[in-house]
Design a protein around this motif. Structure first.
Motif, mmCIF file in Angstrom:
data_model
loop_
_atom_site.group_PDB
_atom_site.id
_atom_site.type_symbol
_atom_site.label_atom_id
_atom_site.label_comp_id
_atom_site.label_asym_id
_atom_site.label_seq_id
_atom_site.Cartn_x
_atom_site.Cartn_y
_atom_site.Cartn_z
ATOM 1 N N UNK A 188 -7.974 11.785 -0.459
ATOM 2 C CA UNK A 188 -8.397 10.715 -1.374
ATOM 3 C C UNK A 188 -9.901 10.542 -1.377
ATOM 4 N N UNK A 189 -10.437 10.162 -2.541
ATOM 5 C CA UNK A 189 -11.868 9.893 -2.670
ATOM 6 C C UNK A 189 -12.187 8.531 -2.067
ATOM 7 N N UNK A 190 -13.429 8.307 -1.644
ATOM 8 C CA UNK A 190 -13.805 6.992 -1.108
ATOM 9 C C UNK A 190 -13.595 5.849 -2.093
ATOM 10 N N UNK A 195 -8.108 11.838 -6.203
ATOM 11 C CA UNK A 195 -7.606 12.605 -5.070
ATOM 12 C C UNK A 195 -7.923 14.073 -5.294
ATOM 13 N N UNK A 196 -8.105 14.787 -4.206
ATOM 14 C CA UNK A 196 -8.180 16.233 -4.257
ATOM 15 C C UNK A 196 -6.924 16.779 -3.604
ATOM 16 N N UNK A 197 -6.241 17.709 -4.292
ATOM 17 C CA UNK A 197 -5.033 18.328 -3.757
ATOM 18 C C UNK A 197 -5.308 19.796 -3.502
ATOM 19 N N UNK A 206 -6.976 12.303 -11.113
ATOM 20 C CA UNK A 206 -7.533 10.995 -11.453
ATOM 21 C C UNK A 206 -6.435 10.143 -12.053
ATOM 22 N N UNK A 207 -6.418 8.864 -11.704
ATOM 23 C CA UNK A 207 -5.367 7.974 -12.193
ATOM 24 C C UNK A 207 -5.275 8.005 -13.715
ATOM 25 N N UNK A 211 -3.967 16.544 -13.881
ATOM 26 C CA UNK A 211 -4.752 17.195 -12.843
ATOM 27 C C UNK A 211 -5.606 18.313 -13.433
ATOM 28 N N UNK A 212 -6.799 18.507 -12.881
ATOM 29 C CA UNK A 212 -7.739 19.533 -13.323
ATOM 30 C C UNK A 212 -8.021 20.457 -12.155
#
Length: 274
Positions: A188-190, A195-197, A206-207, A211-212
């Motif tokens: 998860x980002x601060x 999030x990075x998966x 990103x909410x 996904x990119x």
């Protein structure tokens, strides 16, 4: 339901029983209606319902790797009729619900050669396609309205061979890869929004957005910048040395950070400051 006239055969196993007819039975009124008579010497199955009254039936088993299934019927319960759509063995089928057309894959038999056949439910027309070599594996794609194969076009490796309900072939762009949400490592980002998966590459989530893919590489040492505006990750190269990259957000511009350093280890933050 199926009707079996010779009950003594069932004692040797239900699969040996000869179905003599198929009936529709109303659970509300007990009305019975004959749908199929003189059925084949094998189990009858419903492939799919087209609406409340019509369904496509077949005989045998689509799970049989040697023989496959046999015959495709269009059954109309309201009219009490059955119409043969395809009277041979087949090993796979896909359905275009918009044009009510079946794309059928069959092996060679005494009746007809192998290949892809198109069966129109609306018109009853059946025809064999002159398909490009090896295009025998495909799926119905509702996005393009085409049967899309897993084979690349001859002169365009970024496109896949496809065909429509009329048997016209074309090339369509390969779908953008998407991450598998199962068993992926999430970082998860601060800011708590992204999030990075890590699985089959590095993906940014990103909410409220799809996904990119940030990188198709096998990455490690993934570290967010404290302001969530960038991320660092390292990649193990063929010479067993690590290369560090920085990705700016939201434009996803990629920068090689440690060019010429030839690091033999990984990276991490030493403190919560840039």
């Amino acid at each position: 339901m199926q009707e079996v006239l010779h009950e003594d055969v069932i004692s040797y196993g239900p699969s040996l029983a000869v179905p003599s007819s198929v009936w529709a039975v109303s659970v509300d009124t007990n009305e019975i209606r004959l749908l199929l008579s003189g059925a084949a010497y094998m189990q009858q199955n419903i492939l799919r319902w087209l609406d409340d009254e019509r369904f496509i039936a077949y005989e045998g088993s689509l799970l049989d790797p040697m023989y496959g299934a046999l015959n495709l019927h269009l059954v109309d319960m309201d009219a009490g009729t059955s119409r043969m759509l395809f009277d041979d063995w087949f090993i796979m089928q896909r359905f275009d619900p918009v044009h009510e057309t079946l794309a059928i894959v069959k092996q060679v038999t005494e009746k007809s050669p192998d290949g892809i056949y198109l069966a129109s439910i609306k018109t009853g027309m059946l025809r064999r396609l002159e398909q490009p070599p090896y295009v025998m594996d495909f799926q119905w794609d509702p996005g393009t309205g085409l049967f899309v194969s897993s084979y690349e076009c001859q002169d365009d490796t970024q496109s896949l061979i496809a065909f429509n309900y009329q048997g016209n072939f074309s090339c369509v762009p390969k779908p953008a890869p998407t991450p598998d949400p199962m068993n992926s490592a999430a970082i998860p980002a601060p800011n708590g929004i992204q999030n990075l998966s890590v699985k089959d590459g590095l993906w940014l989530e990103t909410e409220g957005e799809p996904a990119i893919q940030v990188s198709p590489e096998t990455v490690s040492d993934v570290v967010w910048c404290p302001d969530s505006n960038c991320v660092f990750f390292s990649v193990l190269q063929q010479d067993q040395r690590w290369t560090l990259y920085r990705v700016s957000l939201p434009d996803l511009s990629l920068q090689l950070v440690d060019e010429g350093i030839q690091s033999t280890g990984g990276y991490q933050w030493l403190r919560d400051e840039p």
